[in-house]
Design a protein around this motif. Structure first.
Motif, mmCIF file in Angstrom:
data_model
loop_
_atom_site.group_PDB
_atom_site.id
_atom_site.type_symbol
_atom_site.label_atom_id
_atom_site.label_comp_id
_atom_site.label_asym_id
_atom_site.label_seq_id
_atom_site.Cartn_x
_atom_site.Cartn_y
_atom_site.Cartn_z
ATOM 1 N N ILE A 107 0.906 -1.127 -0.013
ATOM 2 C CA ILE A 107 -0.142 -0.149 0.169
ATOM 3 C C ILE A 107 0.981 1.111 0.095
ATOM 4 C CG2 ILE A 107 -1.687 1.288 1.432
ATOM 5 C CD1 ILE A 107 -2.772 -1.398 2.425
ATOM 6 N N GLU A 108 0.613 2.001 -1.007
ATOM 7 C CA GLU A 108 1.193 3.430 -0.990
ATOM 8 C C GLU A 108 0.296 4.493 -0.504
ATOM 9 O OE1 GLU A 108 3.850 5.888 -4.534
ATOM 10 O OE2 GLU A 108 1.816 4.901 -4.996
ATOM 11 N N PHE A 109 0.866 5.290 0.389
ATOM 12 C CA PHE A 109 0.353 6.608 0.724
ATOM 13 C C PHE A 109 0.724 7.783 -0.072
ATOM 14 C CE2 PHE A 109 1.347 4.982 5.518
ATOM 15 C CZ PHE A 109 0.412 4.160 5.330
ATOM 16 N N PRO A 110 -0.026 8.805 0.071
ATOM 17 C CA PRO A 110 0.318 9.964 -0.877
ATOM 18 C C PRO A 110 1.671 10.563 -0.238
ATOM 19 C CG PRO A 110 -1.950 10.312 -0.010
ATOM 20 C CD PRO A 110 -1.568 9.029 0.735
ATOM 21 N N ILE A 114 -0.209 10.970 5.699
ATOM 22 C CA ILE A 114 -0.968 9.443 6.055
ATOM 23 C C ILE A 114 -2.367 9.802 6.173
ATOM 24 C CG2 ILE A 114 -0.939 7.578 7.582
ATOM 25 C CD1 ILE A 114 1.977 8.027 8.124
ATOM 26 N N PRO A 115 -3.255 9.205 5.136
ATOM 27 C CA PRO A 115 -4.717 9.737 5.466
ATOM 28 C C PRO A 115 -5.151 9.507 6.803
ATOM 29 C CG PRO A 115 -3.980 8.795 3.362
ATOM 30 C CD PRO A 115 -2.875 8.571 4.330
ATOM 31 N N LEU A 116 -6.216 10.263 7.413
ATOM 32 C CA LEU A 116 -6.831 9.962 8.797
ATOM 33 C C LEU A 116 -7.431 8.513 8.625
ATOM 34 C CD1 LEU A 116 -8.218 13.612 9.122
ATOM 35 C CD2 LEU A 116 -6.234 12.464 10.331
ATOM 36 N N PHE A 117 -7.719 7.967 7.559
ATOM 37 C CA PHE A 117 -8.825 6.735 7.767
ATOM 38 C C PHE A 117 -7.659 5.833 7.761
ATOM 39 C CE2 PHE A 117 -8.647 7.772 3.188
ATOM 40 C CZ PHE A 117 -8.146 6.371 2.586
ATOM 41 N N ASN A 140 7.873 9.523 2.540
ATOM 42 C CA ASN A 140 6.479 10.101 3.029
ATOM 43 C C ASN A 140 6.881 11.289 4.074
ATOM 44 O OD1 ASN A 140 4.184 10.336 5.339
ATOM 45 N ND2 ASN A 140 3.277 9.658 3.361
ATOM 46 N N LEU A 141 6.253 12.545 3.445
ATOM 47 C CA LEU A 141 6.393 13.800 4.343
ATOM 48 C C LEU A 141 6.130 13.697 5.716
ATOM 49 C CD1 LEU A 141 5.887 16.490 1.673
ATOM 50 C CD2 LEU A 141 8.005 15.386 2.058
ATOM 51 N N GLU A 142 5.111 13.011 6.166
ATOM 52 C CA GLU A 142 4.711 13.102 7.466
ATOM 53 C C GLU A 142 5.460 12.344 8.272
ATOM 54 O OE1 GLU A 142 0.622 12.178 10.136
ATOM 55 O OE2 GLU A 142 0.206 12.627 7.956
ATOM 56 N N VAL A 143 6.027 11.175 7.762
ATOM 57 C CA VAL A 143 6.846 10.341 8.390
ATOM 58 C C VAL A 143 8.492 11.008 8.701
ATOM 59 C CG1 VAL A 143 8.411 8.258 8.299
ATOM 60 C CG2 VAL A 143 6.055 8.361 7.650
ATOM 61 N N MET A 144 8.899 11.862 7.536
ATOM 62 C CA MET A 144 9.858 12.821 7.780
ATOM 63 C C MET A 144 9.774 13.644 8.802
ATOM 64 S SD MET A 144 10.717 13.683 3.692
ATOM 65 C CE MET A 144 11.430 12.266 2.482
#
Length: 252
Positions: A107-110, A114-117, A140-144
């Motif tokens: 599964i790939e995130f944007p 990371i989407p809320l769902f 992933n920018l959120e993980v960064m």
């Protein structure tokens, strides 16, 4: 070795354009020590839609060509599925594929988030017997920005796949540093090529393999390689306890 994330099929996404390009990738894969590749074309990412039946047909035809060319490689069907709310329905009707017909799904995130769902979707997938594998979280920018969201998903049973090029430093120094942190905190379980061609984002990984063995130890490298084999054989992966870091990693 076994590659669980590779865009080797031609003409269907941003991977190779021609069959000859795909064959060049296959030859390179064999030279690098790969015996099996799970083909993971993008599915439901932008303009790319590669439903399960179409992927299976192309994999079958490609394996026939590999045999004719005497290329000692076996390709298995899969997808790199862009996360979406109807994933369970797609799995039920066959438009969404797991990796090589197993319980594992890539599964790939944007890129930005990371989407809320995600937590709810992953829980529902796991309740149906599937195991989500997060593709290249290091990009992933959120993980960064901070590791908490990834930690929570892994702690709840998801797995994650690092890319050879990220670890080797081909993306950026920041992504390289984060890749090392994800290994050290047990937040990634596989390393894969995410190859798109035989030059640039290619199957050429031996330098990265040696770097992984030297810097993280042969046991950790073997663990990540063995996990790919366990996926292909649809076997259970024994995960290492993820490490929760309170410190935030602001890489920008």
């Amino acid at each position: 070795m076994i590659d669980i994330h590779c865009h080797i099929l031609n003409g269907i996404d941003d991977g190779p354009k021609t069959l000859e390009d795909s064959l060049q990738m296959a030859k390179q894969a064999v030279e690098q020590g790969f015996t099996d590749i799970i083909a993971t074309p993008h599915h439901l990412k932008g303009q790319f839609s590669n439903p399960g039946d179409a992927v299976k047909r192309q994999v079958e035809h490609f394996n026939e060509r590999l045999a004719k060319e005497n290329i000692a490689l076996t390709v298995h069907p899969g997808q790199e599925v862009r996360i979406h709310g109807e994933m369970l329905e797609g799995l039920a009707n066959g438009s969404v594929l797991t990796l090589a017909g197993t319980k594992y799904i890539l599964i790939e995130f944007p890129t930005e988030s990371i989407p809320l769902f995600t937590q709810e979707l992953f829980f529902n997938l796991q309740m149906k017997g599937y195991t989500p594998i997060i593709a290249h979280p290091e990009r992933n920018l959120e993980v960064m920005r901070h590791l908490d969201p990834l930690y929570e998903l892994v702690e709840a049973g998801a797995l994650a796949q690092l890319t050879f090029g990220s670890f080797e430093g081909r993306v950026s120094k920041k992504v390289k540093k984060l890749s090392e942190q994800l290994i050290d905190t047990n937040l990634v379980h596989f390393i894969a090529t995410d190859a798109h061609l035989y030059k640039g984002r290619s199957m050429d990984v031996q330098q990265a393999v040696r770097k992984l063995q030297k810097e993280k130890g042969e046991n950790r490298a073997d663990y990540m390689f063995q996990n790919a084999k366990l996926v292909l054989n649809d076997q259970v992966i024994e995960t290492l306890e993820p490490v929760e870091l309170k410190k935030k990693f602001f890489l920008f």
